[in-house]
Design an enzyme around this catalytic site. Structure first.
Site, PDB file in Angstrom:
ATOM      1  N   GLU A   1     -12.447  48.235 -45.039  1.00 41.53           N
ATOM      2  CA  GLU A   1     -11.479  48.461 -46.130  1.00 41.53           C
ATOM      3  C   GLU A   1     -11.992  47.865 -47.439  1.00 41.53           C
ATOM      4  OE1 GLU A   1      -7.232  48.419 -43.658  1.00 41.53           O
ATOM      5  OE2 GLU A   1      -8.128  46.549 -44.309  1.00 41.53           O
TER       6      GLU A   1
ATOM      7  N   PHE B   1       3.652  36.673 -38.863  1.00 42.08           N
ATOM      8  CA  PHE B   1       4.407  37.691 -38.125  1.00 42.08           C
ATOM      9  C   PHE B   1       5.049  37.087 -36.875  1.00 42.08           C
ATOM     10  CE2 PHE B   1       1.302  40.716 -40.143  1.00 42.08           C
ATOM     11  CZ  PHE B   1       2.235  41.385 -40.903  1.00 42.08           C
TER      12      PHE B   1
HETATM   13  C1  LIG Z   1      -7.497  40.740 -43.906  1.00 45.40           C
HETATM   14  C2  LIG Z   1      -6.683  41.045 -42.660  1.00 45.40           C
HETATM   15  C3  LIG Z   1      -6.301  42.356 -42.393  1.00 45.40           C
HETATM   16  C4  LIG Z   1      -5.549  42.648 -41.258  1.00 45.40           C
HETATM   17  N1  LIG Z   1      -5.175  43.950 -41.042  1.00 45.40           N
HETATM   18  C5  LIG Z   1      -4.396  44.243 -39.957  1.00 45.40           C
HETATM   19  C6  LIG Z   1      -3.926  45.576 -39.720  1.00 45.40           C
HETATM   20  O1  LIG Z   1      -4.245  46.498 -40.494  1.00 45.40           O
HETATM   21  N2  LIG Z   1      -3.147  45.807 -38.640  1.00 45.40           N
HETATM   22  C7  LIG Z   1      -2.815  44.803 -37.763  1.00 45.40           C
HETATM   23  O2  LIG Z   1      -2.083  45.054 -36.791  1.00 45.40           O
HETATM   24  N3  LIG Z   1      -3.223  43.533 -37.969  1.00 45.40           N
HETATM   25  C8  LIG Z   1      -4.008  43.233 -39.034  1.00 45.40           C
HETATM   26  N4  LIG Z   1      -4.437  41.942 -39.234  1.00 45.40           N
HETATM   27  C9  LIG Z   1      -4.089  40.930 -38.236  1.00 45.40           C
HETATM   28  C10 LIG Z   1      -2.688  40.391 -38.458  1.00 45.40           C
HETATM   29  O3  LIG Z   1      -2.466  40.117 -39.823  1.00 45.40           O
HETATM   30  C11 LIG Z   1      -2.581  39.132 -37.616  1.00 45.40           C
HETATM   31  O4  LIG Z   1      -2.725  39.511 -36.267  1.00 45.40           O
HETATM   32  C12 LIG Z   1      -1.245  38.463 -37.808  1.00 45.40           C
HETATM   33  O5  LIG Z   1      -1.093  38.028 -39.144  1.00 45.40           O
HETATM   34  C13 LIG Z   1      -1.143  37.275 -36.869  1.00 45.40           C
HETATM   35  O6  LIG Z   1       0.151  36.732 -37.038  1.00 45.40           O
HETATM   36  P1  LIG Z   1       0.436  35.231 -36.656  1.00 45.40           P
HETATM   37  O7  LIG Z   1       1.876  34.997 -36.953  1.00 45.40           O
HETATM   38  O8  LIG Z   1      -0.070  34.951 -35.287  1.00 45.40           O
HETATM   39  O9  LIG Z   1      -0.492  34.346 -37.635  1.00 45.40           O
HETATM   40  P2  LIG Z   1      -0.533  34.291 -39.221  1.00 45.40           P
HETATM   41  O10 LIG Z   1      -0.015  35.515 -39.861  1.00 45.40           O
HETATM   42  O11 LIG Z   1      -1.925  33.853 -39.551  1.00 45.40           O
HETATM   43  O12 LIG Z   1       0.486  33.118 -39.568  1.00 45.40           O
HETATM   44  C14 LIG Z   1       0.219  31.781 -39.249  1.00 45.40           C
HETATM   45  C15 LIG Z   1       1.056  30.903 -40.168  1.00 45.40           C
HETATM   46  O13 LIG Z   1       0.941  29.581 -39.725  1.00 45.40           O
HETATM   47  C16 LIG Z   1       0.844  28.708 -40.841  1.00 45.40           C
HETATM   48  N5  LIG Z   1       0.141  27.506 -40.376  1.00 45.40           N
HETATM   49  C17 LIG Z   1      -1.090  27.423 -39.821  1.00 45.40           C
HETATM   50  N6  LIG Z   1      -1.369  26.149 -39.495  1.00 45.40           N
HETATM   51  C18 LIG Z   1      -0.288  25.413 -39.853  1.00 45.40           C
HETATM   52  C19 LIG Z   1       0.032  24.022 -39.760  1.00 45.40           C
HETATM   53  N7  LIG Z   1      -0.813  23.147 -39.228  1.00 45.40           N
HETATM   54  N8  LIG Z   1       1.226  23.617 -40.230  1.00 45.40           N
HETATM   55  C20 LIG Z   1       2.102  24.492 -40.770  1.00 45.40           C
HETATM   56  N9  LIG Z   1       1.854  25.814 -40.870  1.00 45.40           N
HETATM   57  C21 LIG Z   1       0.683  26.270 -40.420  1.00 45.40           C
HETATM   58  C22 LIG Z   1       0.038  29.498 -41.857  1.00 45.40           C
HETATM   59  O14 LIG Z   1       0.279  29.033 -43.171  1.00 45.40           O
HETATM   60  C23 LIG Z   1       0.577  30.912 -41.625  1.00 45.40           C
HETATM   61  O15 LIG Z   1       1.662  31.220 -42.478  1.00 45.40           O
HETATM   62  C24 LIG Z   1      -5.185  41.619 -40.367  1.00 45.40           C
HETATM   63  C25 LIG Z   1      -5.571  40.301 -40.639  1.00 45.40           C
HETATM   64  C26 LIG Z   1      -6.303  40.013 -41.777  1.00 45.40           C
HETATM   65  C27 LIG Z   1      -6.694  38.583 -42.083  1.00 45.40           C
END
Ligand SMILES: Cc1cc2nc3c(=O)[nH]c(=O)nc-3n(C[C@H](O)[C@H](O)[C@H](O)COP(=O)(O)OP(=O)(O)OC[C@H]3O[C@@H](n4cnc5c(N)ncnc54)[C@H](O)[C@@H]3O)c2cc1C
Length: 253
Positions: A176, A19
């Protein structure tokens, strides 16, 4: 080394197409910069619905879309599938696994978070987390295999063990997952087996803290607990997991 042309517009590298990384790239669509969005996978994953894939309610493509496709119309973005291994800040360069290094002018690290085993990393082999599609598919396989193996198991104790599902962690994901698992056992699979009754499955939700869904007000937490119990989930709050191995999980009080 993937070299930058010094006369061209500044180069922003975003590591992570979750995200945070994806939305950052989109917000910068009209700015005069070149963006490289780097992710070790080729897709953006909608993590909130992972539990549906884990319980066979949705399939993988329902919650994952290729980053290249999502960003195909944004001409200032290049999508690169590669894993960032290290960052050389002195030389403004990212070392990538199996691909040449990548220079940057600006860097955004949006690599997300992962689950913790609270110092018990050996538990991971027996109790997978739920963060990636692979995790969800592995959990789905384990759940469906457990019902299949129970169908052909003649020892009642082993059958009971196969039909006992323990979820550690009473946060939103655990709640869930427990509710959906109980629904599958009580409703979805109801008439699909001949030797077992899937409704005999035990679903335990184990939470170390005094109540599930600690982040919401107490009244909502109590309501959620009641609804889970109505579905047949056994909620064990105030019960930290103390050991997890191939034979099961031990909980303390
Ligand atoms: C099971 C589950 C249910 C959830 N339910 C909710 C909900 O109902 N409502 C809500 O608001 N939030 C929810 N969340 C939380 C929400 O999904 C996270 O807060 C959000 O995905 C965080 O976004 P982000 O972009 O920081 O990280 P992420 O979505 O984790 O994205 C990180 C990206 O970085 C990439 N990456 C990591 N390390 C490397 C590397 N070294 N090199 C290249 N790429 C890399 C990964 O492949 C990934 O695509 C949930 C999370 C989970 C796991």
């Amino acid at each position: 080394m993937i070299q930058d042309d010094p006369k061209s517009s500044p180069h922003l590298v975003i590591i992570g197409g979750g995200f945070a990384g994806l939305w950052a790239a989109r917000e910068l669509a009209r700015t005069p910069i070149r963006i490289t969005l780097l992710d070790r996978g080729n897709h953006h994953l909608f993590q909130p619905l992972l539990y549906q894939v884990a319980t066979a309610g949705l399939s993988a493509p329902d919650i994952a879309a290729p980053l290249r496709h999502i960003l195909r119309r944004q001409s200032n973005v290049t999508v690169l599938m590669a894993e960032a291994d290290a960052i050389d800040t002195a030389n403004q360069s990212i070392l990538l696994r199996e691909v040449a290094a990548l220079d940057y002018d600006f860097l955004l690290i949006a690599t997300g978070a992962t689950h913790a085993y609270f110092g018990h990393d050996d538990w991971a082999a027996h109790a997978p987390g739920l963060k990636t599609l692979d995790d969800a598919l592995s959990i789905r396989r384990r759940i469906l295999s457990a019902f299949e193996h129970a169908e052909v198991e003649t020892d009642p104790a082993k059958r009971r063990a196969l039909l006992t599902f323990a979820i550690v962690g009473g946060g939103p994901t655990g709640v869930e997952l427990a509710a959906t698992l109980a629904e599958i056992a009580r409703h979805t699979l109801r008439n699909e087996f001949r030797r077992i009754d899937p409704r005999d499955a035990r679903v335990l939700l184990i939470e170390a803290g005094p109540r599930i869904l600690a982040a919401v007000p107490d009244v909502l937490s109590q309501k959620a607990r009641k609804q889970l119990e109505k579905l047949g989930v056994e909620v064990r709050a105030g019960s930290p997991a103390t050991r997890i191995d191939a034979d099961g999980v031990c909980i303390g009080d």
